[in-house]
Write a protein that holds these residues in place. Sequence first.
Motif, PDB file in Angstrom:
ATOM      1  N   ILE A   1       0.857  -1.191   0.000  1.00  0.00           N
ATOM      2  CA  ILE A   1       0.000   0.000   0.000  1.00  0.00           C
ATOM      3  C   ILE A   1       0.895   1.244   0.000  1.00  0.00           C
ATOM      4  O   ILE A   1       1.715   1.419   0.895  1.00  0.00           O
ATOM      5  N   ILE A   2       0.765   2.079  -1.015  1.00  0.00           N
ATOM      6  CA  ILE A   2       1.540   3.325  -1.077  1.00  0.00           C
ATOM      7  C   ILE A   2       0.869   4.401  -0.232  1.00  0.00           C
ATOM      8  O   ILE A   2       1.489   5.013   0.629  1.00  0.00           O
ATOM      9  N   PHE A   3      -0.408   4.618  -0.499  1.00  0.00           N
ATOM     10  CA  PHE A   3      -1.177   5.536   0.348  1.00  0.00           C
ATOM     11  C   PHE A   3      -2.659   5.236   0.222  1.00  0.00           C
ATOM     12  O   PHE A   3      -3.105   4.553  -0.707  1.00  0.00           O
ATOM     13  N   CYS A   4      -3.422   5.744   1.175  1.00  0.00           N
ATOM     14  CA  CYS A   4      -4.874   5.603   1.179  1.00  0.00           C
ATOM     15  C   CYS A   4      -5.480   6.995   1.072  1.00  0.00           C
ATOM     16  O   CYS A   4      -4.984   7.945   1.686  1.00  0.00           O
TER      17      CYS A   4
ATOM     18  N   ASP B   1      -0.735  -0.785  10.176  1.00  0.00           N
ATOM     19  CA  ASP B   1       0.422  -0.855  11.079  1.00  0.00           C
ATOM     20  C   ASP B   1       0.899   0.544  11.462  1.00  0.00           C
ATOM     21  O   ASP B   1       1.399   1.304  10.626  1.00  0.00           O
ATOM     22  N   ALA B   2       0.753   0.886  12.746  1.00  0.00           N
ATOM     23  CA  ALA B   2       1.111   2.228  13.224  1.00  0.00           C
ATOM     24  C   ALA B   2       2.610   2.498  13.167  1.00  0.00           C
ATOM     25  O   ALA B   2       3.039   3.644  13.341  1.00  0.00           O
ATOM     26  N   ASN B   3       3.415   1.480  12.917  1.00  0.00           N
ATOM     27  CA  ASN B   3       4.864   1.680  12.787  1.00  0.00           C
ATOM     28  C   ASN B   3       5.232   2.295  11.434  1.00  0.00           C
ATOM     29  O   ASN B   3       6.316   2.866  11.292  1.00  0.00           O
ATOM     30  N   TYR B   4       4.339   2.170  10.449  1.00  0.00           N
ATOM     31  CA  TYR B   4       4.674   2.629   9.095  1.00  0.00           C
ATOM     32  C   TYR B   4       3.626   3.556   8.473  1.00  0.00           C
ATOM     33  O   TYR B   4       3.953   4.272   7.527  1.00  0.00           O
ATOM     34  N   PHE B   5       2.413   3.536   8.977  1.00  0.00           N
ATOM     35  CA  PHE B   5       1.355   4.345   8.369  1.00  0.00           C
ATOM     36  C   PHE B   5       1.039   5.564   9.233  1.00  0.00           C
ATOM     37  O   PHE B   5       0.906   5.453  10.456  1.00  0.00           O
TER      38      PHE B   5
ATOM     39  N   HIS C   1      -3.008  13.976   6.635  1.00  0.00           N
ATOM     40  CA  HIS C   1      -4.041  14.929   6.223  1.00  0.00           C
ATOM     41  C   HIS C   1      -5.388  14.268   6.458  1.00  0.00           C
ATOM     42  O   HIS C   1      -5.473  13.040   6.568  1.00  0.00           O
ATOM     43  N   HIS C   2      -6.430  15.081   6.546  1.00  0.00           N
ATOM     44  CA  HIS C   2      -7.773  14.515   6.720  1.00  0.00           C
ATOM     45  C   HIS C   2      -8.097  13.500   5.624  1.00  0.00           C
ATOM     46  O   HIS C   2      -8.834  12.540   5.858  1.00  0.00           O
ATOM     47  N   SER C   3      -7.501  13.677   4.454  1.00  0.00           N
ATOM     48  CA  SER C   3      -7.850  12.837   3.303  1.00  0.00           C
ATOM     49  C   SER C   3      -6.818  11.770   2.973  1.00  0.00           C
ATOM     50  O   SER C   3      -7.054  10.979   2.059  1.00  0.00           O
ATOM     51  N   TYR C   4      -5.664  11.725   3.687  1.00  0.00           N
ATOM     52  CA  TYR C   4      -4.595  10.823   3.271  1.00  0.00           C
ATOM     53  C   TYR C   4      -3.926  10.111   4.447  1.00  0.00           C
ATOM     54  O   TYR C   4      -3.628  10.724   5.474  1.00  0.00           O
ATOM     55  N   ILE C   5      -3.667   8.812   4.245  1.00  0.00           N
ATOM     56  CA  ILE C   5      -2.760   8.040   5.102  1.00  0.00           C
ATOM     57  C   ILE C   5      -1.643   7.541   4.197  1.00  0.00           C
ATOM     58  O   ILE C   5      -1.904   6.950   3.151  1.00  0.00           O
ATOM     59  N   ILE C   6      -0.394   7.798   4.585  1.00  0.00           N
ATOM     60  CA  ILE C   6       0.728   7.377   3.737  1.00  0.00           C
ATOM     61  C   ILE C   6       1.520   6.250   4.412  1.00  0.00           C
ATOM     62  O   ILE C   6       1.505   6.098   5.632  1.00  0.00           O
ATOM     63  N   ASN C   7       2.207   5.475   3.577  1.00  0.00           N
ATOM     64  CA  ASN C   7       3.073   4.394   4.048  1.00  0.00           C
ATOM     65  C   ASN C   7       4.512   4.906   4.003  1.00  0.00           C
ATOM     66  O   ASN C   7       5.022   5.253   2.939  1.00  0.00           O
ATOM     67  N   LEU C   8       5.136   4.968   5.162  1.00  0.00           N
ATOM     68  CA  LEU C   8       6.493   5.515   5.263  1.00  0.00           C
ATOM     69  C   LEU C   8       7.469   4.820   4.329  1.00  0.00           C
ATOM     70  O   LEU C   8       8.419   5.427   3.830  1.00  0.00           O
ATOM     71  N   ARG C   9       7.233   3.552   4.026  1.00  0.00           N
ATOM     72  CA  ARG C   9       8.134   2.792   3.156  1.00  0.00           C
ATOM     73  C   ARG C   9       8.239   3.395   1.753  1.00  0.00           C
ATOM     74  O   ARG C   9       9.203   3.161   1.034  1.00  0.00           O
ATOM     75  N   HIS C  10       7.229   4.166   1.358  1.00  0.00           N
ATOM     76  CA  HIS C  10       7.160   4.636  -0.025  1.00  0.00           C
ATOM     77  C   HIS C  10       7.354   6.144  -0.170  1.00  0.00           C
ATOM     78  O   HIS C  10       7.045   6.703  -1.222  1.00  0.00           O
ATOM     79  N   ILE C  11       7.897   6.789   0.859  1.00  0.00           N
ATOM     80  CA  ILE C  11       8.209   8.218   0.751  1.00  0.00           C
ATOM     81  C   ILE C  11       9.590   8.364   0.109  1.00  0.00           C
ATOM     82  O   ILE C  11      10.553   7.725   0.536  1.00  0.00           O
ATOM     83  N   SER C  12       9.688   9.204  -0.921  1.00  0.00           N
ATOM     84  CA  SER C  12      10.997   9.463  -1.530  1.00  0.00           C
ATOM     85  C   SER C  12      11.653  10.700  -0.920  1.00  0.00           C
ATOM     86  O   SER C  12      12.851  10.729  -0.684  1.00  0.00           O
ATOM     87  N   LYS C  13      10.844  11.733  -0.629  1.00  0.00           N
ATOM     88  CA  LYS C  13      11.396  12.918   0.046  1.00  0.00           C
ATOM     89  C   LYS C  13      10.264  13.788   0.575  1.00  0.00           C
ATOM     90  O   LYS C  13       9.102  13.637   0.194  1.00  0.00           O
ATOM     91  N   ILE C  14      10.645  14.715   1.452  1.00  0.00           N
ATOM     92  CA  ILE C  14       9.724  15.691   2.004  1.00  0.00           C
ATOM     93  C   ILE C  14      10.060  17.047   1.408  1.00  0.00           C
ATOM     94  O   ILE C  14      11.219  17.477   1.437  1.00  0.00           O
TER      95      ILE C  14
END
Length: 226
Positions: free
Chosen positions: A137-140, A171-175, A179-192
Amino acid sequence: MIISLLGCSSTIESGVDQIKSLRPNVVFLDIPSDDNYFFELLSKLEFNLPKLIFISSDVSNALIAFKYNAVDFISKPINFNSIIISIYKAIKLIEMERIYQEQKINTINSINSSTQNVNYVAISSLDKIELIQMKDIIFCQADGKYTNFHLTDGRKIMSSRNLGEYSTILDANYFFRIHHSYIINLRHISKISKKDGYFCELLNKVTLPIAKRRQDDFNKFIKLKE
């Protein structure tokens, strides 16, 4: 009758746009029987479609109505009792689907409880329940009362549950809910990115905003994983 009129339209395009934005439970439809354009547009919508009640002065159109799974067909001239009966048919069908959906949710909750330690999540889409590995899962993304799952293989799965429910399942260790509209998976972040705001850039080239009130918590979340 406990109903509200959300809108009406004299054109197909406007009608479909209203269905997209207002998401009614029931649509009364009076269009030419040979016009398939409406149904082509309707088939592209990515949520549970409204119940259709056809209206026509040509009774032969009843065959077309039921071809498109209409709840009912009302023949012109319209009388009030016909409308009442059609609406109650729609209400009964919606209620049956609600009960079925509750059964699906109970099944999903049971699956999620049993798979919580093996990194899977059960997703109830429009016509099935799928077991998805959390790492894929990349993001929801919230979509009204639904949730879209964007996966590493390029697929997008729509769940009939809202985003808030998945906040407690993933999994609260990675997700993290950025934002109100988004949950992201830390594994798939390239940069901030901090240019013109605060954003997550993901490996699939999608950029998502981080809500201002969540930025401090997000920074702490990232540091815990460094």
